[in-house]
Design a protein around this motif. Structure first.
Motif, PDB file in Angstrom:
ATOM      1  N   HIS A  73     131.610  -7.890  10.795  1.00  0.00           N
ATOM      2  CA  HIS A  73     131.556  -7.975  12.262  1.00  0.00           C
ATOM      3  C   HIS A  73     132.540  -6.989  12.873  1.00  0.00           C
ATOM      4  O   HIS A  73     133.694  -6.895  12.445  1.00  0.00           O
ATOM      5  CB  HIS A  73     131.896  -9.384  12.735  1.00  0.00           C
ATOM      6  N   VAL A  74     132.089  -6.244  13.869  1.00  0.00           N
ATOM      7  CA  VAL A  74     132.935  -5.293  14.588  1.00  0.00           C
ATOM      8  C   VAL A  74     132.913  -5.658  16.070  1.00  0.00           C
ATOM      9  O   VAL A  74     131.850  -5.660  16.700  1.00  0.00           O
ATOM     10  CB  VAL A  74     132.435  -3.844  14.394  1.00  0.00           C
ATOM     11  N   ASP A  75     134.061  -5.960  16.633  1.00  0.00           N
ATOM     12  CA  ASP A  75     134.144  -6.274  18.065  1.00  0.00           C
ATOM     13  C   ASP A  75     133.629  -5.096  18.886  1.00  0.00           C
ATOM     14  O   ASP A  75     133.984  -3.936  18.626  1.00  0.00           O
ATOM     15  CB  ASP A  75     135.589  -6.574  18.463  1.00  0.00           C
ATOM     16  N   GLY A  76     132.796  -5.402  19.878  1.00  0.00           N
ATOM     17  CA  GLY A  76     132.292  -4.362  20.761  1.00  0.00           C
ATOM     18  C   GLY A  76     131.089  -3.617  20.232  1.00  0.00           C
ATOM     19  O   GLY A  76     130.555  -2.733  20.912  1.00  0.00           O
ATOM     20  N   ALA A  77     130.643  -3.950  19.040  1.00  0.00           N
ATOM     21  CA  ALA A  77     129.421  -3.344  18.497  1.00  0.00           C
ATOM     22  C   ALA A  77     128.241  -4.136  19.044  1.00  0.00           C
ATOM     23  O   ALA A  77     128.056  -5.304  18.696  1.00  0.00           O
ATOM     24  CB  ALA A  77     129.429  -3.365  16.974  1.00  0.00           C
ATOM     25  N   ASP A  78     127.432  -3.493  19.907  1.00  0.00           N
ATOM     26  CA  ASP A  78     126.389  -4.238  20.609  1.00  0.00           C
ATOM     27  C   ASP A  78     125.014  -3.582  20.560  1.00  0.00           C
ATOM     28  O   ASP A  78     124.082  -4.032  21.227  1.00  0.00           O
ATOM     29  CB  ASP A  78     126.795  -4.460  22.063  1.00  0.00           C
ATOM     30  N   LYS A 101     133.188   0.829  14.085  1.00  0.00           N
ATOM     31  CA  LYS A 101     132.310   0.774  12.916  1.00  0.00           C
ATOM     32  C   LYS A 101     132.826   1.670  11.798  1.00  0.00           C
ATOM     33  O   LYS A 101     132.808   1.302  10.622  1.00  0.00           O
ATOM     34  CB  LYS A 101     130.884   1.178  13.305  1.00  0.00           C
ATOM     35  N   ALA A 102     133.267   2.883  12.166  1.00  0.00           N
ATOM     36  CA  ALA A 102     133.774   3.816  11.161  1.00  0.00           C
ATOM     37  C   ALA A 102     135.013   3.257  10.472  1.00  0.00           C
ATOM     38  O   ALA A 102     135.139   3.325   9.242  1.00  0.00           O
ATOM     39  CB  ALA A 102     134.082   5.155  11.815  1.00  0.00           C
ATOM     40  N   ARG A 103     135.918   2.711  11.257  1.00  0.00           N
ATOM     41  CA  ARG A 103     137.157   2.179  10.664  1.00  0.00           C
ATOM     42  C   ARG A 103     136.867   0.940   9.818  1.00  0.00           C
ATOM     43  O   ARG A 103     137.498   0.732   8.768  1.00  0.00           O
ATOM     44  CB  ARG A 103     138.163   1.868  11.771  1.00  0.00           C
ATOM     45  N   ALA A 104     135.930   0.126  10.256  1.00  0.00           N
ATOM     46  CA  ALA A 104     135.556  -1.051   9.463  1.00  0.00           C
ATOM     47  C   ALA A 104     134.933  -0.626   8.138  1.00  0.00           C
ATOM     48  O   ALA A 104     135.161  -1.259   7.094  1.00  0.00           O
ATOM     49  CB  ALA A 104     134.590  -1.921  10.250  1.00  0.00           C
TER      50      ALA A 104
END
Length: 403
Positions: free
Chosen positions: A260-265, A275-278
């Motif tokens: 899950h990535v905050d702000g990925a919508d 997303k890249a950092r995750a």
């Protein structure tokens, strides 16, 4: 060695006059992909099996190494896995979009579908509207479940897999010929317009210049899926990063980690860098072998028919996902192979998916090639590299049967 797929959903296209007869991928400023292309293998891959519809469901299954002709049971059941719905073998899952229909006609069948995403409605707004539908229409036979943005789910107890038209395939068209032949499904769609069109939230949305989310739309029917374990198939621990329930559902079915990535919508303004950092963290800190980074924005802009926004989405993918992830991996001296591609084309011309082959680019940080290619549709074709069965592409990434 770490393995990455960066997938720009619907990124491939056709030459467009206002871009000087270039595709959005050719026209976009993509410094990182341009750099990688000089050291990568370029080619075309056919992700949609002959005779199957060109959807993100079949295409992403193929890119992940699952032959759609063997594993595909419908789009919605994969989304049910993501939402956490426990399907029975007798259940049928249906995608339940919240769409925008025209209002001036007096008869539902005469309305036109204006927007398949209702101005990319937020999940918060959609939750309120879906609850209004649920209160009026839910029964023991038909259950409604909240998804993300405009994408939701209906489970039909002891249902049947019926042929239903995706709303993004008929934008601007009169809907009468595309409505379900099954009376209960059609009746629920008609009633949903009466419930939603003058809902206070939709009246507020109209005042803000947003499209009303004034009808549900059923499509993508299917039965309970059964995917083989990704790790067992490939001997690799895999993770999925996506804002879209379909992709998360495929991952759940394949036993992959869903990040899950905050702000990925799933919109043009998604959290690309997050997303890249995750992806970097799951490969290094969590010690996973493989990560699939899915970005929905190019596809959504293709459906909207916006040339400029599709170019913007591709540039964001390059600068905020591929560049960031590449720099993080390079700085950590991690050996990696990165595969970049779309799942299917979503041409501005038709605002829906096509089955044409898509360009892929395969970069290996340990075996940099010396090429003069650029990464786009035409140069991929000129390369002479062609993969007919898209589900075998992942073997190339993992160097299966390669010396």
């Amino acid at each position: 060695m770490k393995y990455v797929i960066v997938l720009g959903d619907g990124m491939a296209d056709e030459p467009i006059g206002e871009l000087g007869d270039k595709t959005p991928l050719e026209y976009a400023k993509t410094a990182t992909m341009d750099e990688l292309a000089l050291e990568s293998e370029i080619g075309l891959v056919h992700t949609i099996p002959e005779g199957m519809s060109p959807g993100s469901d079949t295409a992403n299954l193929a890119v992940l190494g699952y032959d759609p002709k063997k594993y595909y049971t419908g789009r919605s059941p994969l989304e049910a896995l993501s939402i956490g719905v426990n399907m029975k073998s007798t259940d049928v899952a249906l995608r339940c979009n919240i769409v925008t229909l025209s209002e001036e006609e007096n008869v539902y069948e005469e309305r036109k579908i204006l927007d398949h995403s209702s101005s990319e409605i937020s999940t918060e707004d959609a939750k309120i509207l879906l609850e209004a539908v649920r209160e009026e229409l839910e029964t023991d036979i038909y259950k409604y479940y909240l998804g993300t943005s405009y994408r939701h789910l209906t489970i039909w107890d002891n249902g049947e897999v019926v042929d239903l038209k995706p709303p993004h395939d008929i934008l601007g068209q009169v809907i009468g010929n595309y409505l379900p032949k099954e009376a209960p499904l059609k009746e629920m769609m008609v009633k949903s317009f009466n419930i939603l069109n003058n809902h206070p939230l939709n009246l507020e949305r109209k005042e803000k210049g947003l499209n009303k989310a004034n009808s549900i739309w059923f499509w993508g029917a299917g039965t309970k899926p059964a995917l083989d374990s990704f790790e067992d198939k490939n001997n690799k621990k895999g993770a999925m990063i996506s804002a879209v329930d379909l992709l998360k559902g495929i991952a759940v079915g394949a036993g992959m980690k869903v990040v899950h990535v905050d702000g990925a919508d799933g919109t043009l303004h998604t959290n690309y860098e997050g997303k890249a950092r995750a992806a970097y963290e799951v490969l290094t800190e969590d010690n996973y072998d493989f990560v699939y980074v899915h970005v929905e924005a190019p596809d959504e802009m293709g459906h909207q028919g916006s040339v400029s926004k599709k170019v913007e989405a591709i540039e964001a993918l390059d600068k905020k996902v591929i560049k960031v992830l590449k720099e993080l991996l390079d700085e950590s001296a991690t050996d990696y192979r990165m595969l970049i591609l779309p799942d299917h084309p979503t041409p501005i011309r038709c605002r829906t998916h096509t089955s044409d082959p898509v360009p892929y680019m395969l970069f290996d940080s340990t075996k940099k090639l010396s090429k003069s290619w650029q990464y786009n549709e035409s140069e991929a074709q000129l390369s002479g590299n062609y993969i007919e069965n898209g589900y075998t592409l992942i073997d190339k990434l993992f160097q299966v049967n390669e010396n």
